[in-house]
Motif scaffolding. Structure first.
Motif, PDB file in Angstrom:
ATOM      1  N   ASP A   1       0.397  -1.630   0.294  1.00  0.00           N
ATOM      2  CA  ASP A   1      -0.427  -0.190  -0.039  1.00  0.00           C
ATOM      3  C   ASP A   1       0.699   1.540  -0.502  1.00  0.00           C
ATOM      4  OD1 ASP A   1      -2.318  -1.265   0.221  1.00  0.00           O
ATOM      5  OD2 ASP A   1      -2.640  -1.811   2.048  1.00  0.00           O
ATOM      6  N   PRO A   2       1.989   1.110   1.093  1.00  0.00           N
ATOM      7  CA  PRO A   2       2.433   2.003   0.529  1.00  0.00           C
ATOM      8  C   PRO A   2       3.101   3.451  -0.718  1.00  0.00           C
ATOM      9  CG  PRO A   2       3.480   1.344   2.278  1.00  0.00           C
ATOM     10  CD  PRO A   2       2.503   0.159   1.659  1.00  0.00           C
TER      11      PRO A   2
ATOM     12  N   GLY B   1     -10.322  16.492  24.377  1.00  0.00           N
ATOM     13  CA  GLY B   1      -9.617  15.627  24.480  1.00  0.00           C
ATOM     14  C   GLY B   1      -8.374  15.075  23.274  1.00  0.00           C
ATOM     15  N   THR B   2      -7.973  13.823  23.571  1.00  0.00           N
ATOM     16  CA  THR B   2      -7.042  13.311  23.035  1.00  0.00           C
ATOM     17  C   THR B   2      -7.652  12.921  21.567  1.00  0.00           C
ATOM     18  OG1 THR B   2      -5.246  13.336  23.893  1.00  0.00           O
ATOM     19  CG2 THR B   2      -5.619  12.179  22.407  1.00  0.00           C
ATOM     20  N   ILE B   3      -7.291  13.186  20.785  1.00  0.00           N
ATOM     21  CA  ILE B   3      -8.613  12.388  19.085  1.00  0.00           C
ATOM     22  C   ILE B   3      -7.392  11.636  18.363  1.00  0.00           C
ATOM     23  CG2 ILE B   3      -9.629  12.719  17.208  1.00  0.00           C
ATOM     24  CD1 ILE B   3     -10.497  13.751  20.115  1.00  0.00           C
ATOM     25  N   LEU B   4      -7.109  10.140  17.801  1.00  0.00           N
ATOM     26  CA  LEU B   4      -6.391   9.625  17.186  1.00  0.00           C
ATOM     27  C   LEU B   4      -7.634   9.705  15.450  1.00  0.00           C
ATOM     28  CD1 LEU B   4      -4.414   8.123  16.415  1.00  0.00           C
ATOM     29  CD2 LEU B   4      -5.301   5.995  17.066  1.00  0.00           C
ATOM     30  N   ASP B   5      -6.978  10.341  14.783  1.00  0.00           N
ATOM     31  CA  ASP B   5      -7.875  10.162  13.465  1.00  0.00           C
ATOM     32  C   ASP B   5      -6.948   9.034  12.586  1.00  0.00           C
ATOM     33  OD1 ASP B   5      -8.953  10.501  10.944  1.00  0.00           O
ATOM     34  OD2 ASP B   5      -8.889  12.854  10.723  1.00  0.00           O
ATOM     35  N   LEU B   6      -7.531   8.294  12.328  1.00  0.00           N
ATOM     36  CA  LEU B   6      -7.116   6.877  12.033  1.00  0.00           C
ATOM     37  C   LEU B   6      -7.082   6.997  10.521  1.00  0.00           C
ATOM     38  CD1 LEU B   6      -4.732   4.956  13.302  1.00  0.00           C
ATOM     39  CD2 LEU B   6      -6.683   3.686  13.059  1.00  0.00           C
ATOM     40  N   MET B   7      -6.178   6.531   9.438  1.00  0.00           N
ATOM     41  CA  MET B   7      -5.901   7.142   8.369  1.00  0.00           C
ATOM     42  C   MET B   7      -6.740   8.242   7.512  1.00  0.00           C
ATOM     43  SD  MET B   7      -7.367   2.847   8.022  1.00  0.00           S
ATOM     44  CE  MET B   7      -6.760   2.047   6.445  1.00  0.00           C
ATOM     45  N   SER B   8      -6.401   9.148   7.777  1.00  0.00           N
ATOM     46  CA  SER B   8      -6.740   9.821   7.788  1.00  0.00           C
ATOM     47  C   SER B   8      -5.662  11.111   6.299  1.00  0.00           C
ATOM     48  CB  SER B   8      -6.012  11.226   8.254  1.00  0.00           C
ATOM     49  OG  SER B   8      -6.418  12.239   8.817  1.00  0.00           O
ATOM     50  N   SER B   9      -5.654  12.003   6.607  1.00  0.00           N
ATOM     51  CA  SER B   9      -5.453  12.857   5.197  1.00  0.00           C
ATOM     52  C   SER B   9      -5.225  14.489   5.392  1.00  0.00           C
ATOM     53  CB  SER B   9      -6.908  12.287   3.342  1.00  0.00           C
ATOM     54  OG  SER B   9      -7.937  13.231   4.269  1.00  0.00           O
ATOM     55  N   TRP B  10      -4.833  15.040   4.171  1.00  0.00           N
ATOM     56  CA  TRP B  10      -4.900  15.933   4.240  1.00  0.00           C
ATOM     57  C   TRP B  10      -5.841  17.169   4.708  1.00  0.00           C
ATOM     58  CZ3 TRP B  10      -6.862  20.282   0.831  1.00  0.00           C
ATOM     59  CH2 TRP B  10      -7.601  19.648  -0.067  1.00  0.00           C
ATOM     60  N   VAL B  11      -7.360  16.452   4.500  1.00  0.00           N
ATOM     61  CA  VAL B  11      -8.716  17.213   5.146  1.00  0.00           C
ATOM     62  C   VAL B  11      -9.071  16.599   7.049  1.00  0.00           C
ATOM     63  CG1 VAL B  11     -11.341  17.814   4.418  1.00  0.00           C
ATOM     64  CG2 VAL B  11      -9.084  17.592   3.229  1.00  0.00           C
TER      65      VAL B  11
ATOM     66  N   GLY C   1      -3.010  12.370  13.852  1.00  0.00           N
ATOM     67  CA  GLY C   1      -3.800  12.313  12.638  1.00  0.00           C
ATOM     68  C   GLY C   1      -2.507  10.907  12.385  1.00  0.00           C
ATOM     69  N   HIS C   2      -2.324   9.684  11.671  1.00  0.00           N
ATOM     70  CA  HIS C   2      -2.589   8.337  10.947  1.00  0.00           C
ATOM     71  C   HIS C   2      -2.416   8.436   9.097  1.00  0.00           C
ATOM     72  CE1 HIS C   2      -3.101   4.579   9.409  1.00  0.00           C
ATOM     73  NE2 HIS C   2      -1.497   4.732   9.627  1.00  0.00           N
ATOM     74  N   GLY C   3      -1.989   8.311   8.805  1.00  0.00           N
ATOM     75  CA  GLY C   3      -2.064   7.941   7.141  1.00  0.00           C
ATOM     76  C   GLY C   3      -0.300   6.666   6.270  1.00  0.00           C
ATOM     77  N   LEU C   4      -0.703   7.167   4.968  1.00  0.00           N
ATOM     78  CA  LEU C   4       0.397   6.803   4.592  1.00  0.00           C
ATOM     79  C   LEU C   4       0.959   7.550   3.804  1.00  0.00           C
ATOM     80  CD1 LEU C   4      -0.860   3.218   3.144  1.00  0.00           C
ATOM     81  CD2 LEU C   4       1.095   3.446   4.830  1.00  0.00           C
TER      82      LEU C   4
ATOM     83  N   LEU D   1      -4.566  18.193  12.823  1.00  0.00           N
ATOM     84  CA  LEU D   1      -3.193  17.756  13.421  1.00  0.00           C
ATOM     85  C   LEU D   1      -1.861  18.729  14.573  1.00  0.00           C
ATOM     86  CD1 LEU D   1      -3.019  14.909  10.371  1.00  0.00           C
ATOM     87  CD2 LEU D   1      -4.308  15.266  12.248  1.00  0.00           C
ATOM     88  N   THR D   2      -2.146  17.779  15.527  1.00  0.00           N
ATOM     89  CA  THR D   2      -0.905  18.468  16.209  1.00  0.00           C
ATOM     90  C   THR D   2      -0.164  17.596  16.130  1.00  0.00           C
ATOM     91  OG1 THR D   2      -1.814  17.106  18.413  1.00  0.00           O
ATOM     92  CG2 THR D   2      -2.456  19.467  18.635  1.00  0.00           C
ATOM     93  N   GLN D   3       0.007  16.006  15.398  1.00  0.00           N
ATOM     94  CA  GLN D   3       1.154  15.183  15.331  1.00  0.00           C
ATOM     95  C   GLN D   3       0.418  14.821  14.187  1.00  0.00           C
ATOM     96  OE1 GLN D   3       0.825  14.366  19.870  1.00  0.00           O
ATOM     97  NE2 GLN D   3       2.102  12.614  18.576  1.00  0.00           N
ATOM     98  N   HIS D   4       1.950  13.658  13.570  1.00  0.00           N
ATOM     99  CA  HIS D   4       1.297  12.591  13.048  1.00  0.00           C
ATOM    100  C   HIS D   4       2.500  11.595  12.673  1.00  0.00           C
ATOM    101  CE1 HIS D   4       3.335  14.948   9.933  1.00  0.00           C
ATOM    102  NE2 HIS D   4       3.296  14.357   9.098  1.00  0.00           N
ATOM    103  N   PHE D   5       2.004  10.212  12.431  1.00  0.00           N
ATOM    104  CA  PHE D   5       2.802   9.308  11.756  1.00  0.00           C
ATOM    105  C   PHE D   5       1.960   9.037  10.511  1.00  0.00           C
ATOM    106  CE2 PHE D   5      -0.542   7.602  14.534  1.00  0.00           C
ATOM    107  CZ  PHE D   5      -0.654   6.166  14.327  1.00  0.00           C
ATOM    108  N   VAL D   6       3.479   7.689   9.471  1.00  0.00           N
ATOM    109  CA  VAL D   6       2.763   7.617   8.683  1.00  0.00           C
ATOM    110  C   VAL D   6       3.330   6.011   9.532  1.00  0.00           C
ATOM    111  CG1 VAL D   6       4.124   6.698   6.935  1.00  0.00           C
ATOM    112  CG2 VAL D   6       4.019   8.972   7.582  1.00  0.00           C
ATOM    113  N   GLN D   7       2.721   4.499   9.128  1.00  0.00           N
ATOM    114  CA  GLN D   7       2.534   4.047   8.663  1.00  0.00           C
ATOM    115  C   GLN D   7       1.580   2.691   8.420  1.00  0.00           C
ATOM    116  OE1 GLN D   7       2.344   2.491  13.379  1.00  0.00           O
ATOM    117  NE2 GLN D   7       1.313   1.000  12.959  1.00  0.00           N
ATOM    118  N   ASP D   8       2.017   1.552   7.855  1.00  0.00           N
ATOM    119  CA  ASP D   8       1.325   0.709   7.163  1.00  0.00           C
ATOM    120  C   ASP D   8       0.852  -0.417   7.964  1.00  0.00           C
ATOM    121  OD1 ASP D   8       0.405  -1.270   5.463  1.00  0.00           O
ATOM    122  OD2 ASP D   8       1.465  -2.142   4.245  1.00  0.00           O
ATOM    123  N   LEU D   9      -0.681   0.462   8.019  1.00  0.00           N
ATOM    124  CA  LEU D   9      -1.629  -1.317   9.414  1.00  0.00           C
ATOM    125  C   LEU D   9      -1.768  -2.326   9.439  1.00  0.00           C
ATOM    126  CD1 LEU D   9      -4.041   1.496  10.832  1.00  0.00           C
ATOM    127  CD2 LEU D   9      -2.341   0.510  11.621  1.00  0.00           C
ATOM    128  N   ASN D  10      -1.405  -2.369   7.550  1.00  0.00           N
ATOM    129  CA  ASN D  10      -1.878  -4.002   7.111  1.00  0.00           C
ATOM    130  C   ASN D  10      -0.244  -5.139   7.601  1.00  0.00           C
ATOM    131  OD1 ASN D  10      -4.286  -3.820   6.051  1.00  0.00           O
ATOM    132  ND2 ASN D  10      -4.157  -2.938   3.809  1.00  0.00           N
TER     133      ASN D  10
END
Length: 210
Positions: A20-21, A53-63, A77-80, A91-100
């Protein structure tokens, strides 16, 4: 890896089996649902997501579809694609990770107040693994909100998703949540099919309060 009972492994295969990456290495600065559907997402977040609170926006994008009048301690935020995530002002912070490939989230247990997955669940090949770890990082009694439509990249959606209609997809996502250990689940039809907007459904699961 937690097998999904009742389905063969090929149910979660993709017609494009490349990592996917590679597919997401080029940023896509487009919206994936129409304006009415985006408004419905924002309205649901206003109803379900707790402010502050603290929100995790998983598989997010630019919006981000979070309401502009709500404030939060952190929005992770999380995405690829790092460029898309860097362009998201909420987003206050983000990380890139292939969850599959790696479904374990780099977050502490019971550290998040809400997890959001918007029009992306169809790409998960290990949904029970990912959602079990979502349950781990959520605080007791906190929700995960999974929103989906009929819009997707079909070559990257898993086979079972492409084979189902909207009602069956809702049942499938609710079962993901139940098998991942969420103690209470709910399905809400936000925009019905065959209307003048992208159809939209939400499946919400609440983590154990214990």
């Amino acid at each position: 890896m937690k097998r999904f009972p009742g389905f063969p492994p090929e149910a979660f295969a993709k017609s494009d089996p490349s990592p996917d990456p590679l597919f997401y290495r080029q940023p896509r600065f487009v919206t994936h649902i129409d304006d009415a559907a985006i408004a419905a997402v924002t309205n649901l977040y206003s109803d379900v997501v707790p402010a502050g609170g603290t929100i995790l926006d998983l598989m997010s994008s630019w919006v981000s579809h979070l309401p502009e009048d709500m404030t939060f301690a952190r929005v992770i935020g999380h995405g690829l694609n790092a460029s898309e995530l860097a362009a998201t002002p909420r987003l206050t912070q983000h990380f890139v990770q292939d969850l599959n490939a790696a479904p374990h989230l780099p977050l502490d247990r019971a550290s998040v107040d809400t997890v959001l997955i918007c029009v992306s669940v169809q790409y998960l090949q290990r949904p029970i693994d990912v959602l079990s770890d979502v349950a781990r990082v959520l605080r007791p009694g906190a929700p995960v909100v999974i929103i989906f439509s009929n819009r997707c990249f079909p070559t990257k959606a898993v086979a079972i998703w492409n084979a189902l209609d909207g009602v069956a997809r809702a049942r499938l996502v609710e079962r993901f949540l139940q098998d991942a250990g969420f103690v209470r689940t709910e399905v809400r039809v936000l925009i019905p099919e065959h209307g003048f907007s992208d159809p939209l459904t939400a499946a919400i699961g609440w983590a154990s309060a214990a």
